[in-house]
Design a protein around this motif. Structure first.
Motif, mmCIF file in Angstrom:
data_model
loop_
_atom_site.group_PDB
_atom_site.id
_atom_site.type_symbol
_atom_site.label_atom_id
_atom_site.label_comp_id
_atom_site.label_asym_id
_atom_site.label_seq_id
_atom_site.Cartn_x
_atom_site.Cartn_y
_atom_site.Cartn_z
ATOM 1 N N LEU A 61 -33.716 -49.060 20.233
ATOM 2 C CA LEU A 61 -35.007 -48.639 19.683
ATOM 3 C C LEU A 61 -36.011 -49.785 19.706
ATOM 4 N N LEU A 62 -35.603 -50.955 19.247
ATOM 5 C CA LEU A 62 -36.521 -52.080 19.125
ATOM 6 C C LEU A 62 -36.788 -52.768 20.458
ATOM 7 N N ASP A 63 -35.870 -52.638 21.409
ATOM 8 C CA ASP A 63 -36.143 -53.180 22.741
ATOM 9 C C ASP A 63 -37.341 -52.479 23.361
ATOM 10 N N GLY A 64 -37.364 -51.155 23.188
ATOM 11 C CA GLY A 64 -38.521 -50.362 23.610
ATOM 12 C C GLY A 64 -38.815 -50.469 25.096
ATOM 13 N N ASN A 65 -39.933 -49.876 25.486
ATOM 14 C CA ASN A 65 -40.447 -49.934 26.847
ATOM 15 C C ASN A 65 -41.918 -49.562 26.791
ATOM 16 N N GLU A 66 -42.554 -49.427 27.928
ATOM 17 C CA GLU A 66 -43.987 -49.144 27.966
ATOM 18 C C GLU A 66 -44.323 -47.782 27.358
ATOM 19 N N SER A 67 -43.399 -46.851 27.416
ATOM 20 C CA SER A 67 -43.674 -45.519 26.893
ATOM 21 C C SER A 67 -43.234 -45.344 25.443
ATOM 22 N N SER A 68 -42.535 -46.328 24.890
ATOM 23 C CA SER A 68 -42.117 -46.235 23.478
ATOM 24 C C SER A 68 -42.040 -47.624 22.843
ATOM 25 N N GLN A 72 -44.381 -52.225 18.161
ATOM 26 C CA GLN A 72 -45.839 -52.225 18.111
ATOM 27 C C GLN A 72 -46.355 -51.073 17.248
ATOM 28 N N TRP A 73 -45.725 -49.917 17.337
ATOM 29 C CA TRP A 73 -46.112 -48.791 16.472
ATOM 30 C C TRP A 73 -45.928 -49.151 15.007
ATOM 31 N N ASN A 220 -55.447 -42.091 21.651
ATOM 32 C CA ASN A 220 -54.864 -41.668 22.923
ATOM 33 C C ASN A 220 -54.233 -42.816 23.690
ATOM 34 N N ASP A 221 -54.241 -44.007 23.122
ATOM 35 C CA ASP A 221 -53.597 -45.169 23.726
ATOM 36 C C ASP A 221 -52.229 -45.340 23.069
ATOM 37 N N ILE A 222 -51.175 -45.303 23.861
ATOM 38 C CA ILE A 222 -49.821 -45.380 23.311
ATOM 39 C C ILE A 222 -49.608 -46.655 22.516
ATOM 40 N N ASP A 223 -50.178 -47.766 22.973
ATOM 41 C CA ASP A 223 -49.982 -49.049 22.292
ATOM 42 C C ASP A 223 -50.674 -49.109 20.934
ATOM 43 N N LYS A 224 -51.612 -48.206 20.662
ATOM 44 C CA LYS A 224 -52.337 -48.226 19.394
ATOM 45 C C LYS A 224 -51.869 -47.140 18.417
ATOM 46 N N LEU A 225 -50.905 -46.355 18.809
ATOM 47 C CA LEU A 225 -50.401 -45.299 17.941
ATOM 48 C C LEU A 225 -49.684 -45.880 16.727
#
Length: 278
Positions: A61-68, A72-73, A220-225
């Motif tokens: 979960l914490l490793d994450g990727n560009e889509s999750s 950062q969330w 609408n920006d994934i990094d700002k969700l």
């Protein structure tokens, strides 16, 4: 203690225990499931305790990727929730002080009108709020989720009712000592209003943290969700990995759970709206 009174207490205790179990069981199951391997979750049927404890779900979960980008969330949610909470405290405390201590024309009528707006469903404000946010250029920024809703009428009512219980003789004594209105507000009213302001802070933080609909509209920006709408994306991405999904839910629950533990004493004090004066 009579026999009938003892029986009533036992019945109430049993009922409250059952209610608590209904609430705690799903949370406990989710917590324990987050420490199970995916193989154990999908192949061994329903069981509470992990056969083999693992942190793989949290690592993935914490490793994450560009889509999750879960971390950062989480950070985004902390910024939004804390910013919203501080703004609510400033606006609501000042407004409540004005309605409680200042005499101006149509004061009671205006406050009554504000209370009447609470009868309108919040969904009616979605389009007007979006139009305002978009015209200000706040779309896809933290301001779009921090500012709207900061002047909550419910919180204003709660704080005003509490401040009404603070004797005005304290204000008069401060005026005799040479204090101005801001000094009275800062040094007398705010310290005495700490219990109810703590509750308002708690409600505001959890409301901003758990909000799903409004951030989904203006972001609408994934990094700002923030993390709550982010979990919806996470659920779609890890649909076949329930362990990762439950780990995300537990991670999102931690801040509000800790906040409730810290603020529990003040929350109980505020239940009696006049508890500011002892």
């Amino acid at each position: 203690m009579g026999k009938s009174e003892r029986t009533k207490k036992i019945i109430f205790f049993v009922i409250l225990t059952l209610i608590c179990a209904v609430w705690v069981f799903p949370m406990l199951w989710a917590l324990l499931t987050s420490f199970k391997s995916e193989l154990e979750i999908q192949s061994m049927g329903f069981h509470m305790w992990p056969r083999e404890w693992t942190l793989d779900n949290y690592k993935q979960l914490l490793d994450g990727n560009e889509s999750s980008p879960v971390l950062q969330w989480f950070i985004n949610s902390m910024i939004i929730a804390i910013g919203h909470m501080l703004l609510v405290l400033v606006l609501v405390s000042l407004a409540a002080y004005g309605y409680t201590r200042l005499n101006f024309k149509y004061r009671d009528a205006l406050f009554g009108f504000l209370l009447a707006t609470m009868m309108l469903p919040g969904v009616l404000n979605l389009i007007p709020n979006f139009k305002i946010v978009d015209s200000l250029g706040w779309t896809n920024t933290f301001l779009a989720v921090i500012v709207p809703g900061a002047a909550s009428v419910y919180n204003l009512f709660l704080v005003k009712q509490f401040m009404d219980g603070i004797p005005k003789e304290l204000d008069e004594s401060a005026v005799v000592d040479g204090a101005n209105r801001f000094q009275i507000f800062w040094h007398i009213i705010l310290p005495l209003s700490k219990p109810v302001l703590t509750v308002v802070a708690l409600f505001s933080f959890t409301g901003a943290w758990n909000d799903f609909l409004w951030p989904s509209i203006v972001m609408n920006d994934i990094d700002k969700l923030p993390i709550t709408p982010g979990l919806q994306l996470l659920q779609g991405q890890y649909m076949t990995y329930p362990g990762v999904g439950t780990a995300g839910a537990i991670l999102a629950l931690i801040p509000t759970f800790l906040l409730y533990l810290v603020a529990q004493k003040s929350f109980m004090q505020s239940m009696a709206l006049n508890s500011g004066i002892k």
